[in-house]
Enzyme design. Sequence first.
Site, short mmCIF file in Angstrom:
data_model
loop_
_atom_site.label_atom_id
_atom_site.label_comp_id
_atom_site.label_asym_id
_atom_site.label_seq_id
_atom_site.Cartn_x
_atom_site.Cartn_y
_atom_site.Cartn_z
N GLY A 120 5.34 0.79 -6.44
CA GLY A 120 4.46 1.25 -7.51
C GLY A 120 5.21 1.94 -8.63
O GLY A 120 4.96 1.70 -9.81
N GLY A 141 8.31 4.10 -4.35
CA GLY A 141 8.44 2.71 -3.93
C GLY A 141 8.16 1.68 -5.00
O GLY A 141 8.52 1.83 -6.17
N SER A 183 0.22 -8.24 2.16
CA SER A 183 1.38 -8.46 3.02
C SER A 183 1.22 -9.79 3.74
O SER A 183 0.10 -10.19 4.08
CB SER A 183 1.49 -7.34 4.05
OG SER A 183 2.47 -7.65 5.02
N TYR A 200 -2.28 -2.22 10.51
CA TYR A 200 -1.80 -2.54 9.17
C TYR A 200 -2.09 -4.01 8.85
O TYR A 200 -2.62 -4.34 7.78
CB TYR A 200 -0.29 -2.26 9.09
CG TYR A 200 0.35 -2.61 7.78
CD1 TYR A 200 0.30 -1.73 6.70
CD2 TYR A 200 1.00 -3.84 7.59
CE1 TYR A 200 0.89 -2.06 5.48
CE2 TYR A 200 1.59 -4.17 6.39
CZ TYR A 200 1.53 -3.27 5.33
OH TYR A 200 2.11 -3.60 4.13
N GLY A 216 -0.80 4.37 -6.19
CA GLY A 216 0.43 4.56 -5.42
C GLY A 216 1.65 4.41 -6.29
O GLY A 216 2.62 3.76 -5.93
N ALA A 217 1.62 5.06 -7.48
CA ALA A 217 2.69 4.85 -8.46
C ALA A 217 3.84 5.85 -8.34
O ALA A 217 4.84 5.71 -9.04
CB ALA A 217 2.11 4.92 -9.88
#
Length: 263
Positions: free
Chosen positions: A14, A12, A138, A161, A8-9
Amino acid sequence: MSTILITGATSGLGRHVAFELVRSGHLVLAHGRDAGRTRSLVAELRTEGEAEGFVADLASLTEVRELGARVADARPELDVLINNAGVGAGSPGTGREVSADGHELRLAVNYLAPVVLTRSLLPVLRANTPARIVNVGSAGQEPVDFDDPEFTRGYAGFAAYRRAKFALAAHTFALAEELAGTGVAVNALHPATFMDTAMVREGGVAPWSTVSDGAPGVLALATGDLGTGGWFDGTRPARAHEGTYYKETQKRLRAVTDQLTAA
């Protein structure tokens, strides 16, 4: 310097972490879902240091396994894995969605994918100790319903989530115990609350913090020796949901996970 895979780079947290790592002299293996965005990111990263791109859709466990195989083949010196990619709660009112394999989407991307990717890369990490696995979690966690792990009843995006992040924390602690003495450290963290990301904005939440607020904790765990089996709130040692530490919960989670990820 380390060889670090970060999922996920392309956006955001990442993306921010990828640039920080490259600037520090590490070789960054940047994962993205979109080939064009991944290529563009790698081109930018290479103006600062060394980087390579890897494309995979983490909503497909087949693609997750292929990603692990490609990384292991291309970079057998890999010594750090940052499981950062995730799917948020979805836009308000979004119903239950499923992955390419038919799993509830938040569970698939936020939990099953990092578990499968980690397992596929463990032989490489174990060969390059001291090695580190960082699971970006989280503080929002709620226990998995083992009678309905795929959340088919009474679905809600934020709850889905939180359940996936509970599972990721419990998995982290069990894996740390499994890998004790191998030289592979496994930790998880809550980077910062409601960072200014597309994921947070899509959920209809006004951001409370920036991605640069969330980066120090990830960077500390990826590059420093902070032990194993820990939960961090940013850079501070903290406690995850108490249920994530229960051995019986970890055992049941492992059984369900093995069932859901059976190739």
